[in-house]
Design an enzyme around this catalytic site. Structure first.
Site, mmCIF file in Angstrom:
data_model
loop_
_atom_site.group_PDB
_atom_site.id
_atom_site.type_symbol
_atom_site.label_atom_id
_atom_site.label_comp_id
_atom_site.label_asym_id
_atom_site.label_seq_id
_atom_site.Cartn_x
_atom_site.Cartn_y
_atom_site.Cartn_z
ATOM 1 N N CYS A 93 45.527 -71.880 16.857
ATOM 2 C CA CYS A 93 45.628 -72.962 17.799
ATOM 3 C C CYS A 93 45.352 -74.490 17.402
ATOM 4 O O CYS A 93 45.813 -75.173 16.560
ATOM 5 C CB CYS A 93 45.150 -72.766 19.247
ATOM 6 S SG CYS A 93 45.919 -73.442 20.588
ATOM 7 N N HIS A 194 46.069 -66.420 20.300
ATOM 8 C CA HIS A 194 44.773 -66.281 20.559
ATOM 9 C C HIS A 194 44.480 -64.887 20.945
ATOM 10 O O HIS A 194 45.649 -64.111 20.973
ATOM 11 C CB HIS A 194 44.258 -67.377 21.845
ATOM 12 C CG HIS A 194 44.131 -68.392 21.631
ATOM 13 N ND1 HIS A 194 43.039 -68.995 20.830
ATOM 14 C CD2 HIS A 194 44.852 -69.503 22.141
ATOM 15 C CE1 HIS A 194 43.106 -70.484 20.798
ATOM 16 N NE2 HIS A 194 44.348 -70.705 21.570
HETATM 17 N N1 GLN Z 1 43.660 -78.694 22.457
HETATM 18 C C1 GLN Z 1 45.063 -78.101 21.971
HETATM 19 C C2 GLN Z 1 46.247 -77.917 22.726
HETATM 20 O O1 GLN Z 1 46.189 -78.007 24.083
HETATM 21 C C3 GLN Z 1 44.811 -76.618 21.411
HETATM 22 C C4 GLN Z 1 44.295 -75.663 22.551
HETATM 23 C C5 GLN Z 1 43.666 -74.563 21.905
HETATM 24 O O2 GLN Z 1 43.378 -74.536 20.731
HETATM 25 N N2 GLN Z 1 43.925 -73.502 22.789
HETATM 26 O O3 GLN Z 1 47.361 -78.188 22.377
#
Ligand code: GLN
Length: 247
Positions: A93, A194
């Site tokens: 992510c 995740h």
């Molecule tokens: N902040 C990033 C987004 O919103 C990654 C989010 C995350 O790692 N869950 O796309």
């Protein structure tokens, strides 16, 4: 065998318990008689990526990403050279986004990326959230189902000719429209999944371990594990994604 792992920014990027992926790799390696040695790397710490068999970066919110982005971007050429030479990588992510050329966050600011993966990311209005199922193509004719959970504002666009991690069977994936999820360059994988990812995707965990062992100088097959709980966890996750439907 000793498997050297660099865990980048564990104090900053660990949303949804992403460090559970390291626990899975450690356990699955130990059950086969291998020892994972994990080095945490925070901004400013010394790092020679080529000295490691696997690099790991977790996910995080825009705020945490902005704090580490310049440090990661500086390390980009060295990380890219290591990946070209066979170091394996898993980036999840926020870490995935920042292994690309950069990420324009929700507030419009540009975070420079490492330029290791051929992609760019821009935050959209609505977050893309929910369970995901994909058919991952790991190269060499190896395709496996991969299940997980996504929650991101970023829309990631792969460069023309780039190799996605897989095709979305259910969920949003990279941008909610392309049908692609993640990106792979050699033994380096970036993904939005995740959960953490590896407890419910043991085949992917073993694929990464095999690539890391190759880099460590011990190529070969890993002895299979029973994986009963892992298979159940995968089935629950995949079932949730399927009931959510296609893109
Ligand atoms: N902040 C990033 C987004 O919103 C990654 C989010 C995350 O790692 N869950 O796309």
């Amino acid at each position: 065998m000793r498997i050297a792992v660099a865990h980048l920014y564990p104090d900053y990027l660990n949303i949804y318990a992403d460090r559970g992926n390291i626990a899975v790799l450690t356990r699955r390696a130990a059950l086969r008689g291998h020892a994972l040695h994990v080095t945490g790397v925070e901004p400013g710490d010394p790092l020679d990526p080529s000295a490691f068999d696997l690099l790991y970066v977790g996910g995080g919110q825009d705020r945490e990403q902005a704090l580490i982005a310049p440090d990661l971007a500086r390390r980009g050429p060295a990380i890219a050279a290591a990946v070209q030479a066979g170091t394996a990588a898993l980036a999840v992510c926020g870490g995935y986004q920042l292994l690309g050329r950069g990420y324009r966050g929700r507030d419009g600011s540009w975070m420079p990326g490492a330029g290791v993966l051929p992609l760019e990311t821009v935050a959209g209005e609505q977050r893309l959230i929910g369970d995901v199922l994909l058919e991952a193509d790991l190269g060499g004719g190896v395709t496996i189902p991969v299940a997980g959970f996504e929650n991101h504002a970023g829309r990631t666009l792969l460069d023309r000719g780039a190799t996605p991690l897989g095709r979305v069977l259910a969920g949003h994936g990279n941008d909610g429209t392309s049908g692609f999820e993640g990106c792979r360059v050699g033994s380096a994988i970036g993904t939005y999944l995740h959960g953490p990812l590896l407890p419910r995707n043991p085949e992917l965990a073993d694929w990464l371990l095999c690539r890391a062992l190759e880099h460590a100088g011990a190529p070969g097959e890993l002895e299979p594990l029973s994986d009963e709980l892992e298979r159940l966890a995968h089935a629950v996750s995949a079932g949730r994604a399927r009931s959510r439907g296609g893109r």
